[in-house]
Design a protein around this motif. Structure first.
Motif, PDB file in Angstrom:
ATOM      1  N   GLN A   1     -14.155 -16.768  39.098  1.00 24.06           N
ATOM      2  CA  GLN A   1     -15.300 -16.170  38.124  1.00 24.06           C
ATOM      3  C   GLN A   1     -16.781 -15.617  38.817  1.00 24.06           C
ATOM      4  O   GLN A   1     -17.813 -14.708  37.917  1.00 24.06           O
ATOM      5  CB  GLN A   1     -15.910 -16.922  37.064  1.00 24.06           C
ATOM      6  CG  GLN A   1     -15.075 -17.766  35.640  1.00 24.06           C
ATOM      7  CD  GLN A   1     -15.191 -18.530  35.653  1.00 24.06           C
ATOM      8  OE1 GLN A   1     -15.100 -19.881  35.852  1.00 24.06           O
ATOM      9  NE2 GLN A   1     -14.710 -18.212  34.436  1.00 24.06           N
TER      10      GLN A   1
ATOM     11  N   THR B   1     -28.467 -27.213  43.033  1.00 30.45           N
ATOM     12  CA  THR B   1     -27.152 -28.046  43.358  1.00 30.45           C
ATOM     13  C   THR B   1     -28.046 -29.456  42.505  1.00 30.45           C
ATOM     14  O   THR B   1     -29.168 -29.956  42.418  1.00 30.45           O
ATOM     15  CB  THR B   1     -26.071 -28.459  44.649  1.00 30.45           C
ATOM     16  OG1 THR B   1     -26.635 -29.410  44.064  1.00 30.45           O
ATOM     17  CG2 THR B   1     -26.988 -27.485  45.597  1.00 30.45           C
ATOM     18  N   GLU B   2     -26.925 -29.700  41.710  1.00 28.82           N
ATOM     19  CA  GLU B   2     -27.334 -30.914  40.516  1.00 28.82           C
ATOM     20  C   GLU B   2     -27.846 -32.264  41.554  1.00 28.82           C
ATOM     21  O   GLU B   2     -27.881 -33.528  41.362  1.00 28.82           O
ATOM     22  CB  GLU B   2     -26.188 -31.088  39.307  1.00 28.82           C
ATOM     23  CG  GLU B   2     -24.712 -31.699  40.041  1.00 28.82           C
ATOM     24  CD  GLU B   2     -23.718 -32.053  38.693  1.00 28.82           C
ATOM     25  OE1 GLU B   2     -24.534 -32.304  37.706  1.00 28.82           O
ATOM     26  OE2 GLU B   2     -23.061 -32.374  38.985  1.00 28.82           O
TER      27      GLU B   2
ATOM     28  N   TYR C   1     -21.600 -17.525  37.569  1.00 28.78           N
ATOM     29  CA  TYR C   1     -21.236 -17.942  37.521  1.00 28.78           C
ATOM     30  C   TYR C   1     -21.589 -19.545  36.465  1.00 28.78           C
ATOM     31  O   TYR C   1     -21.819 -19.717  37.642  1.00 28.78           O
ATOM     32  CB  TYR C   1     -19.149 -17.781  36.557  1.00 28.78           C
ATOM     33  CG  TYR C   1     -18.961 -18.816  35.728  1.00 28.78           C
ATOM     34  CD1 TYR C   1     -19.218 -17.989  34.534  1.00 28.78           C
ATOM     35  CD2 TYR C   1     -18.701 -19.738  35.466  1.00 28.78           C
ATOM     36  CE1 TYR C   1     -18.665 -18.902  33.122  1.00 28.78           C
ATOM     37  CE2 TYR C   1     -18.209 -20.412  34.756  1.00 28.78           C
ATOM     38  CZ  TYR C   1     -17.886 -20.226  33.703  1.00 28.78           C
ATOM     39  OH  TYR C   1     -17.519 -20.889  32.308  1.00 28.78           O
ATOM     40  N   HIS C   2     -22.372 -20.365  35.775  1.00 23.46           N
ATOM     41  CA  HIS C   2     -22.338 -21.380  35.901  1.00 23.46           C
ATOM     42  C   HIS C   2     -22.552 -21.881  34.480  1.00 23.46           C
ATOM     43  O   HIS C   2     -21.644 -21.574  33.538  1.00 23.46           O
ATOM     44  CB  HIS C   2     -23.751 -22.066  36.704  1.00 23.46           C
ATOM     45  CG  HIS C   2     -24.514 -21.344  36.241  1.00 23.46           C
ATOM     46  ND1 HIS C   2     -25.322 -21.515  34.931  1.00 23.46           N
ATOM     47  CD2 HIS C   2     -25.588 -20.112  36.987  1.00 23.46           C
ATOM     48  CE1 HIS C   2     -26.674 -20.818  34.521  1.00 23.46           C
ATOM     49  NE2 HIS C   2     -26.338 -19.772  35.838  1.00 23.46           N
ATOM     50  N   LYS C   3     -22.512 -23.018  34.803  1.00 24.28           N
ATOM     51  CA  LYS C   3     -22.578 -24.046  33.094  1.00 24.28           C
ATOM     52  C   LYS C   3     -22.531 -24.419  31.796  1.00 24.28           C
ATOM     53  O   LYS C   3     -22.424 -23.574  31.043  1.00 24.28           O
ATOM     54  CB  LYS C   3     -22.032 -25.839  34.186  1.00 24.28           C
ATOM     55  CG  LYS C   3     -21.569 -26.255  32.471  1.00 24.28           C
ATOM     56  CD  LYS C   3     -21.804 -28.466  33.144  1.00 24.28           C
ATOM     57  CE  LYS C   3     -21.693 -29.016  31.298  1.00 24.28           C
ATOM     58  NZ  LYS C   3     -22.170 -30.181  31.958  1.00 24.28           N
ATOM     59  N   THR C   4     -24.084 -23.264  31.900  1.00 26.29           N
ATOM     60  CA  THR C   4     -24.736 -23.082  30.984  1.00 26.29           C
ATOM     61  C   THR C   4     -24.058 -21.298  30.347  1.00 26.29           C
ATOM     62  O   THR C   4     -24.622 -21.675  29.368  1.00 26.29           O
ATOM     63  CB  THR C   4     -26.017 -21.867  31.559  1.00 26.29           C
ATOM     64  OG1 THR C   4     -27.060 -23.469  32.457  1.00 26.29           O
ATOM     65  CG2 THR C   4     -27.507 -22.403  30.671  1.00 26.29           C
TER      66      THR C   4
ATOM     67  N   THR D   1     -21.832 -21.777  29.675  1.00 26.28           N
ATOM     68  CA  THR D   1     -20.302 -22.316  28.301  1.00 26.28           C
ATOM     69  C   THR D   1     -21.407 -22.333  27.319  1.00 26.28           C
ATOM     70  O   THR D   1     -20.465 -22.905  25.891  1.00 26.28           O
ATOM     71  CB  THR D   1     -19.684 -23.162  28.552  1.00 26.28           C
ATOM     72  OG1 THR D   1     -21.160 -25.344  29.117  1.00 26.28           O
ATOM     73  CG2 THR D   1     -18.771 -23.569  30.079  1.00 26.28           C
TER      74      THR D   1
ATOM     75  N   ASP E   1     -13.272 -18.949  44.015  1.00 27.01           N
ATOM     76  CA  ASP E   1     -14.070 -18.917  42.471  1.00 27.01           C
ATOM     77  C   ASP E   1     -13.756 -17.076  41.437  1.00 27.01           C
ATOM     78  O   ASP E   1     -14.563 -16.630  41.978  1.00 27.01           O
ATOM     79  CB  ASP E   1     -15.586 -19.567  42.114  1.00 27.01           C
ATOM     80  CG  ASP E   1     -16.076 -19.462  40.517  1.00 27.01           C
ATOM     81  OD1 ASP E   1     -15.159 -19.309  39.882  1.00 27.01           O
ATOM     82  OD2 ASP E   1     -17.098 -20.462  40.837  1.00 27.01           O
TER      83      ASP E   1
ATOM     84  N   PHE F   1     -28.526 -26.976  33.186  1.00 32.39           N
ATOM     85  CA  PHE F   1     -27.441 -27.330  33.869  1.00 32.39           C
ATOM     86  C   PHE F   1     -28.089 -28.375  34.437  1.00 32.39           C
ATOM     87  O   PHE F   1     -28.168 -29.837  34.634  1.00 32.39           O
ATOM     88  CB  PHE F   1     -26.281 -27.665  32.874  1.00 32.39           C
ATOM     89  CG  PHE F   1     -26.019 -27.144  31.887  1.00 32.39           C
ATOM     90  CD1 PHE F   1     -26.086 -28.528  31.000  1.00 32.39           C
ATOM     91  CD2 PHE F   1     -25.211 -26.306  30.883  1.00 32.39           C
ATOM     92  CE1 PHE F   1     -25.260 -28.975  29.625  1.00 32.39           C
ATOM     93  CE2 PHE F   1     -24.915 -26.559  29.481  1.00 32.39           C
ATOM     94  CZ  PHE F   1     -24.928 -27.929  29.359  1.00 32.39           C
ATOM     95  N   THR F   2     -28.509 -27.286  35.256  1.00 34.13           N
ATOM     96  CA  THR F   2     -28.945 -27.887  36.800  1.00 34.13           C
ATOM     97  C   THR F   2     -29.999 -28.453  36.693  1.00 34.13           C
ATOM     98  O   THR F   2     -30.650 -29.366  37.357  1.00 34.13           O
ATOM     99  CB  THR F   2     -28.062 -27.024  37.663  1.00 34.13           C
ATOM    100  OG1 THR F   2     -27.245 -26.438  37.862  1.00 34.13           O
ATOM    101  CG2 THR F   2     -28.525 -27.242  39.556  1.00 34.13           C
TER     102      THR F   2
ATOM    103  N   ASN G   1     -30.157 -21.282  35.199  1.00 28.20           N
ATOM    104  CA  ASN G   1     -29.249 -22.677  35.049  1.00 28.20           C
ATOM    105  C   ASN G   1     -30.045 -24.064  34.638  1.00 28.20           C
ATOM    106  O   ASN G   1     -30.207 -24.789  35.455  1.00 28.20           O
ATOM    107  CB  ASN G   1     -28.703 -22.801  36.295  1.00 28.20           C
ATOM    108  CG  ASN G   1     -27.451 -23.532  36.325  1.00 28.20           C
ATOM    109  OD1 ASN G   1     -26.819 -24.173  35.812  1.00 28.20           O
ATOM    110  ND2 ASN G   1     -27.106 -23.580  37.635  1.00 28.20           N
TER     111      ASN G   1
END
Ligand code: MGD
Ligand code: MGD
Ligand code: SF4
Ligand code: MO
Length: 641
Positions: free
Chosen positions: A594, A542-543, A198-201, A203, A592, A171-172, A169
């Motif tokens: 996703q 977590t970020e 599922y996480h932002k990466t 994308t 969620d 982004f985090t 991950n």
């Protein structure tokens, strides 16, 4: 007066960013990312962007604290250090140095922090930790397979045609890898994410594969079988891989379909991965640090090592199976012998139970620095019990953490903006120095000052003497001087560690016993299902926090993210109990759609005293190799309040 000063971030993070601080009349008013640092590129992560509220927090400790009748009282430094020296010396005399356990974790990745280890080695040697809560399994896997724990240059990803982000991950956890991936994509690289969560990466990727947690070994075997069947194997691979035939038999043990059923992915996904590794070369596999934290974590990483090797992606530009960058590789730490010198060791993931059980002599004193084991090691209550029942516990930290609350003596220390240190990174090859951008507040001492002042009291003044700068020189000279790099070079700005090559193993020779890649030949164990507790607890970075340290104070119950079908009828936003075999806590449910139906996602590192701590639910179990912790294999269920 306004001035700007540069330093490096020393947090336990793969990015080791350059920070530019603005100081007005002695107070830091702004911090931002260094534009001149090739990795940082001018931005900081969420948690460090907000660090000034930590730096100037009213909760920051500015005096040693002594616990008396259950209450902490400020005491003078001389009194605190006299007491520490007297208690440690008495315990050493009565029970031997093995009765003292020195535990240092990753609160700061600075090399100068290792001098706490050095002091306790000279004072004892005392009991130290073994294994590694963070990356034990993955490190052991790569060491076994390649004889080396190092990675291709991060910017070599710009030469990849395909990049497989396997359990990662960015982004985090390593936000400064994201721009490199975007650049690679702009140059034509195609990205895939393999992650049960599922996480932002996702994308960033053209494909997202969402296997069952811990089933990546099966997925890798499906891919391996396809590579063999399609003949997408490097023809030279048998000459530089040991156990080639045994590995092939392992992959052939099940059909592609059977492996895919185990991994809960469709066969087309396995074919897609195989196509990228074979005809789609060069393909880089970036192995996330999280995936190894399972009972079969090393087996999983070993399977990915094997995929890279048999497909011919090792030793080529744009390829590689990258897990860890040797962050200490440029520095000489050999004068600290560590585990070799220790009379005995405590397995880090089993901290609580081992400290409680060790005998002859029992552990009587524990010195904790740069760590918050009650919150971050599994089985919080066992760890807490272990500390509560010791005669003398010292914690060196800037805050009264859940661990510090159990100490007899708490010693306040410097923050990352006051650090005077030397840093390498586990996510890239840039090395440099941290320099205090302000002096610590009155009443705070650096870790180095603390051990030096203790050393003076126990007859070790000479062994520990030297300024931070002199110690940096000692760490730097042996390996970097031959490359013309001095402390002054590093003080002028971060430089690339000259030792590791851009591409490892180009000659296809490996520093293993046989000189070849050691392919995995046996199936690793898998963690058994528990029908009463159907969800894998994934307590992930977590970020908003650095492990147990939150950028802003947290209130109310922790949030657990689940697929709506996994909520057992509990409405979105409702409060419920999250239960494991060893504990439970109140959480708020967040839907969620996703996510998979077999995971419950929780932030790692919530405060234990506030009932937000995932590790209170987590049994202490080690990984298959390397004595890491199986942090993500605990099963949980949701129940009504
Ligand atoms: N914001 C923030 N950043 C951090 C930290 C933090 O606390 N907060 N912690 C730092 C620390 S201590 C470290 S070690 C590093 C790395 O920190 P990590 O948190 O280890 O980061 P990742 O390497 O991204 O690994 C996590 C990913 O692995 C995935 N994963 C877990 N199990 C499996 C599995 O069975 N299969 C697959 N395919 N994937 C799986 C998770 O779903 C998650 O997306 O980051 C550092 N960076
Ligand atoms: N459930 C679950 N548990 C996990 C993880 C997970 O993903 N899920 N991740 C694991 C991983 S990858 C890791 S690395 C560990 C991290 O475990 P720890 O290293 O124990 O984590 P932190 O909470 O960052 O604790 C560091 C402490 O050091 C302090 N500190 C900061 N700078 C300094 C300094 O210069 N000197 C001193 N003396 N102290 C300082 C901070 O205030 C903080 O309290 O947690 C592991 N635990
Ligand atoms: S925590 Fe990591 S990403 Fe954030 S500033 Fe520090 S090194 Fe950079
Ligand atoms: Mo970590």
């Amino acid at each position: 007066m306004t001035e700007t000063k540069k330093t490096l971030c020393n947090r336990d993070c793969p990015d080791v960013c350059g920070i530019v601080a603005t100081i007005e009349d002695g107070r830091i008013t702004r911090i931002r990312g260094d534009k001149d640092h090739p990795i940082t590129r001018g931005f900081l992560c969420y948690r460090t962007s907000l660090f000034l509220s930590t730096q100037y927090s009213p909760q920051r400790l500015t005096s040693p604290l002594l616990r008396h009748n259950g209450e902490f009282h400020p005491i003078a430094w001389d009194e605190a250090l006299d007491l520490a020296a007297q208690r440690l010396t008495a315990i050493r005399r009565e029970s031997g140095p093995a009765a003292i356990f020195h535990y240092r974790s990753g609160g700061s990745l600075g090399l100068v922090k290792h001098l706490s280890d050095y002091f306790f080695e000279k004072f004892g040697p005392v009991t130290t930790k073994r294994g590694d809560i963070c990356a034990g399994a993955g490190d052991a896997a790569q060491g076994l397979d390649f004889g080396e724990r190092e990675s291709n240059d991060l910017f070599d990803l710009l030469n990849s045609k395909n990049i497989l982000l396997w359990g990662k991950n960015v982004f985090t956890s390593s936000p400064h890898t994201a721009p490199v991936l975007m650049d690679a994509r702009a140059k034509g690289a195609r990205l895939v994410l393999v992650d049960p969560v599922y996480h932002k990466t996702a994308t960033l990727c053209e494909r997202f594969i969402q296997p069952r947690p811990g089933s990546d070994f099966a997925l890798a075997m499906a891919v391996a079988r396809i590579l063999f069947e399609q003949n997408w194997i490097d023809p030279q691979a048998p000459s530089y891989c040991d156990h080639f035939d045994r590995f092939r038999s392992l992959a052939m043990r099940h059909t592609v379909r059977e492996w895919c059923v185990q991994a809960d992915v469709d066969e087309e996904s396995a074919l897609d991965l195989a196509r990228r590794l074979g005809p789609g070369k060069p393909t880089a596999i970036l192995v996330g640090w999280g995936m190894g934290r399972r009972v079969n974590g090393a087996g999983i990483v070993r399977a990915l090592d094997a995929l890279g090797a048999i497909s011919g992606n090792i030793g080529i530009s744009g390829g590689g199976v990258s897990f860890y960058f040797k962050r200490r590789g440029a520095f000489d730490t050999s004068f600290i012998r560590g585990k070799e010198a220790a009379p005995r060791t405590v397995c880090e993931p089993l901290f609580g139970s081992e400290v409680l059980q060790l005998a002859n002599p029992p552990i009587r004193a524990v010195w904790v620095t740069a760590g918050n084991p009650v919150v971050m090691l599994p089985e919080s209550e066992t760890t807490a019990q272990a500390l509560r029942s010791r005669e003398f516990v010292v914690v060196v930290d800037s805050f009264l953490t859940d661990t510090a609350k159990l100490a007899h003596l708490v010693l306040p220390t410097t923050t990352l903006l006051e650090a005077d240190d030397l840093l390498g990174s586990y996510g890239h090859h840039w090395i440099g120095v941290a320099r205090p951008v302000v002096s610590p507040p009155e009443g705070v001492k650096s870790d180095l000052e603390i051990v030096q002042e203790l050393a003076r009291r126990v007859g070790l003044a000479d062994a520990m003497a030297g300024s931070a700068r002199e110690w940096k020189q000692r760490f730097i000279a042996p390996k970097l001087a031959p490359h013309g790099i001095t402390l002054e070079t590093l003080e002028a700005g971060a430089v690339r560690n000259p030792i590791p090559k851009n591409v490892l193993f180009e000659d296809r020779r490996f520093p293993t016993a046989s000189g070849k890649v050691n392919l995995i030949a046996d199936e690793p164990p898998i963690s058994a299902d528990d029908p009463e507790f159907p969800l894998f607890m994934m307590s992930l970075s977590t970020e908003k926090s650095q492990s147990s340290h939150w950028a802003t104070p947290q209130q109310g119950p922790a949030t657990v993210t689940v697929h709506p079908d996994a909520a057992g009828g509990l409405p979105d936003g409702s409060l419920c109990r999250l239960e494991s075999r060893i504990g439970s806590m109140t959480v708020r449910v967040r839907y969620d759609a996703q996510q998979r139906r077999d995971v419950a996602i929780l932030p790692k590192g919530g405060h234990y005293s506030d009932g937000r701590c995932a590790n209170a639910l987590l049994r202490a179990r080690t990984t298959d190799l390397g004595e890491g912790a199986a942090l993500y294999d605990e099963r949980v269920r949701l129940a009504r309040l």
